[in-house]
Design a protein around this motif. Sequence first.
Motif, PDB file in Angstrom:
ATOM      1  N   LEU A  37       0.839  -1.210   0.000  1.00  0.00           N
ATOM      2  CA  LEU A  37       0.000   0.000   0.000  1.00  0.00           C
ATOM      3  C   LEU A  37       0.869   1.253   0.000  1.00  0.00           C
ATOM      4  CD1 LEU A  37      -2.777  -1.199   2.474  1.00  0.00           C
ATOM      5  CD2 LEU A  37      -3.089  -0.694   0.040  1.00  0.00           C
ATOM      6  N   TYR A  44       2.470   6.453  -6.923  1.00  0.00           N
ATOM      7  CA  TYR A  44       1.373   7.236  -7.503  1.00  0.00           C
ATOM      8  C   TYR A  44       1.612   8.730  -7.314  1.00  0.00           C
ATOM      9  CZ  TYR A  44      -3.588   8.508  -8.281  1.00  0.00           C
ATOM     10  OH  TYR A  44      -4.762   9.046  -8.742  1.00  0.00           O
ATOM     11  N   TRP A 110      -9.959   3.336  -6.339  1.00  0.00           N
ATOM     12  CA  TRP A 110      -8.700   3.768  -5.714  1.00  0.00           C
ATOM     13  C   TRP A 110      -8.389   5.236  -6.007  1.00  0.00           C
ATOM     14  CZ3 TRP A 110      -6.471   1.666  -1.775  1.00  0.00           C
ATOM     15  CH2 TRP A 110      -6.574   0.299  -1.561  1.00  0.00           C
ATOM     16  N   TYR A 111      -8.807   5.687  -7.202  1.00  0.00           N
ATOM     17  CA  TYR A 111      -8.609   7.104  -7.524  1.00  0.00           C
ATOM     18  C   TYR A 111      -9.288   7.955  -6.457  1.00  0.00           C
ATOM     19  CZ  TYR A 111      -9.031  11.631  -9.781  1.00  0.00           C
ATOM     20  OH  TYR A 111      -8.973  12.972 -10.038  1.00  0.00           O
ATOM     21  N   GLY A 114      -7.715   7.701  -3.052  1.00  0.00           N
ATOM     22  CA  GLY A 114      -6.492   8.525  -3.050  1.00  0.00           C
ATOM     23  C   GLY A 114      -6.837   9.991  -2.788  1.00  0.00           C
ATOM     24  N   THR A 152       1.128   0.758 -16.394  1.00  0.00           N
ATOM     25  CA  THR A 152       0.710  -0.638 -16.548  1.00  0.00           C
ATOM     26  C   THR A 152       0.970  -1.410 -15.257  1.00  0.00           C
ATOM     27  OG1 THR A 152       1.234  -0.484 -18.893  1.00  0.00           O
ATOM     28  CG2 THR A 152       0.917  -2.694 -18.022  1.00  0.00           C
ATOM     29  N   ARG A 155      -1.685  -0.256 -12.799  1.00  0.00           N
ATOM     30  CA  ARG A 155      -2.993  -0.828 -13.156  1.00  0.00           C
ATOM     31  C   ARG A 155      -3.065  -2.299 -12.778  1.00  0.00           C
ATOM     32  NH1 ARG A 155      -4.768  -4.167 -16.881  1.00  0.00           N
ATOM     33  NH2 ARG A 155      -6.776  -3.859 -17.907  1.00  0.00           N
ATOM     34  N   VAL A 158      -3.392  -3.066  -9.004  1.00  0.00           N
ATOM     35  CA  VAL A 158      -4.726  -2.711  -8.494  1.00  0.00           C
ATOM     36  C   VAL A 158      -5.781  -3.719  -8.960  1.00  0.00           C
ATOM     37  CG1 VAL A 158      -6.541  -0.964  -8.757  1.00  0.00           C
ATOM     38  CG2 VAL A 158      -4.207  -0.250  -8.251  1.00  0.00           C
ATOM     39  N   TYR A 205     -10.341  -3.289 -38.102  1.00  0.00           N
ATOM     40  CA  TYR A 205     -10.279  -3.520 -36.649  1.00  0.00           C
ATOM     41  C   TYR A 205      -9.881  -2.225 -35.925  1.00  0.00           C
ATOM     42  CZ  TYR A 205      -8.312  -5.151 -32.180  1.00  0.00           C
ATOM     43  OH  TYR A 205      -8.017  -5.303 -30.850  1.00  0.00           O
ATOM     44  N   TYR A 244     -15.095  -8.489 -22.845  1.00  0.00           N
ATOM     45  CA  TYR A 244     -13.791  -7.921 -22.492  1.00  0.00           C
ATOM     46  C   TYR A 244     -13.647  -6.507 -23.073  1.00  0.00           C
ATOM     47  CZ  TYR A 244      -8.826  -7.035 -22.389  1.00  0.00           C
ATOM     48  OH  TYR A 244      -7.605  -6.429 -22.176  1.00  0.00           O
ATOM     49  N   MET A 254      -5.907   4.197 -30.563  1.00  0.00           N
ATOM     50  CA  MET A 254      -4.881   3.315 -31.131  1.00  0.00           C
ATOM     51  C   MET A 254      -4.219   3.994 -32.318  1.00  0.00           C
ATOM     52  SD  MET A 254      -6.760  -0.329 -30.877  1.00  0.00           S
ATOM     53  CE  MET A 254      -7.703  -0.738 -29.401  1.00  0.00           C
ATOM     54  N   TRP A 281      -7.606   7.139 -19.321  1.00  0.00           N
ATOM     55  CA  TRP A 281      -7.212   7.568 -17.971  1.00  0.00           C
ATOM     56  C   TRP A 281      -6.134   8.648 -18.020  1.00  0.00           C
ATOM     57  CZ3 TRP A 281      -9.618   6.750 -13.563  1.00  0.00           C
ATOM     58  CH2 TRP A 281     -10.449   5.637 -13.436  1.00  0.00           C
ATOM     59  N   MET A 288       1.580   4.213 -24.795  1.00  0.00           N
ATOM     60  CA  MET A 288       2.163   2.889 -24.522  1.00  0.00           C
ATOM     61  C   MET A 288       2.621   2.275 -25.837  1.00  0.00           C
ATOM     62  SD  MET A 288      -0.578   1.655 -21.759  1.00  0.00           S
ATOM     63  CE  MET A 288      -1.808   2.759 -22.413  1.00  0.00           C
ATOM     64  N   ILE A 290       3.262  -0.554 -28.192  1.00  0.00           N
ATOM     65  CA  ILE A 290       2.732  -1.920 -28.257  1.00  0.00           C
ATOM     66  C   ILE A 290       2.915  -2.540 -29.643  1.00  0.00           C
ATOM     67  CG2 ILE A 290       0.942  -1.428 -26.518  1.00  0.00           C
ATOM     68  CD1 ILE A 290      -1.044  -1.860 -28.937  1.00  0.00           C
ATOM     69  N   TRP A 292       0.756  -5.387 -32.238  1.00  0.00           N
ATOM     70  CA  TRP A 292      -0.366  -6.289 -32.513  1.00  0.00           C
ATOM     71  C   TRP A 292       0.198  -7.400 -33.395  1.00  0.00           C
ATOM     72  CZ3 TRP A 292      -1.006  -0.966 -32.760  1.00  0.00           C
ATOM     73  CH2 TRP A 292      -2.076  -0.399 -32.057  1.00  0.00           C
TER      74      TRP A 292
END
Length: 322
Positions: A37, A44, A110-111, A114, A152, A155, A158, A205, A244, A254, A281, A288, A290, A292
């Motif tokens: 914690l 944070y 949590w936001y 906080g 990440t 996240r 949490v 997509y 999801y 994206m 957020w 980020m 990434i 695919w």
Amino acid sequence: MALTIQSAQNIFSNTQVPSQIPATIALFDQLSVDDQLAYLWFAYTEMGKTITPAAPGAARLQLAESLLNQIKQMSAEEQTRVMRDIASRADSPISRSYGFFSVNTKLAFWYELGELMKQGVVAPIPTGYQMSPGVQLVLEATKKLDPGQQITVLRNTVVNMGFDTSDLGPSSYPKAVEEPAFTRTAPPVSSVKIDGITEPAVLGYIEAMNADNFDQAISLFTPDGALQPPFQKPIVGHQAIAKYMREEAQGLNMMPQKGICENLSDGSKQLKITGVVQTPWFGVTVGMNIAWRFLINPEGKIFFVAIDMLASPEELLNLRRV
Ligand code: EQ3
């Protein structure tokens, strides 16, 4: 040869360069609950000097409201105990309720906690708290990550909190609630361009995802198709992927940059695309990096797509197969 998810998972296997994210989370997992914690508080607040998350909307906070109200009415000791219960995944009523929250509702909870800690309404980290060497170690490891990797880690720690409700029978499920929408600040890009890629299913997509049009995105998958989020197992089938996406993919921006496409002997294609994703957020302040990895069947449908967090920005240019 029939396509299998197991073989699809191995396409462009050099993308999965060991990432510092699971390594940092493994260090975090070794901390005591109080240290976890405290680590999250320091990580944070330190991060908040440069980037802060957007306040969750009222609709999302409403889902966590009953829990937050209960906590506000508690004594400081009880509040600390509740936070410990959630962090240690204890089987307590509040930790169970938290366990049923969606990912974004957990973050919103949590936001708000906080914010309440900053205002002194909820028990803060005790004054005079001495950081243990373990906390210092995880904080040092976190400082070496780029902002996209830091959020990440935050996240994922949490999200893993709260009682594990997956083994509870359906009779214990709370009433299903609709996932509140994130409001987009910029209009979606309607014609996507990716250097080196012309595959309609892939372009479609990205376009559908950037408009939160999940039905459209799902229609591009084969019925037995799968989506594998970063550090997770594949999610298989239209219904599971749709659930999801509604919970975790809303409001994402994206920005694929470049890719390669290879034809396979059975008429299917494998593609790797690298680029940047922004979460609602943190908006444009954090990108980020990434990749695919798509496997498209001979009929042009998505059989598999894996999303990988890249270990470093250099990996954005790594489009080799092996
Ligand atoms: C109060 C405080 C500070 C102290 C207390 O002691 C303990 C805790 C927990 C505290 C509070 C912590 C807080 C408020 C943390 C908040 C963290 C947040 C808001 C993190 C958000 C991170 C979001 C991320 C990393 C989103 C990533 C999304 C990606 C990579 C999406 C990828 C996808 C693509 C590209 C697809 O094509 C398909 C879908 C998919 C989602 C997989």
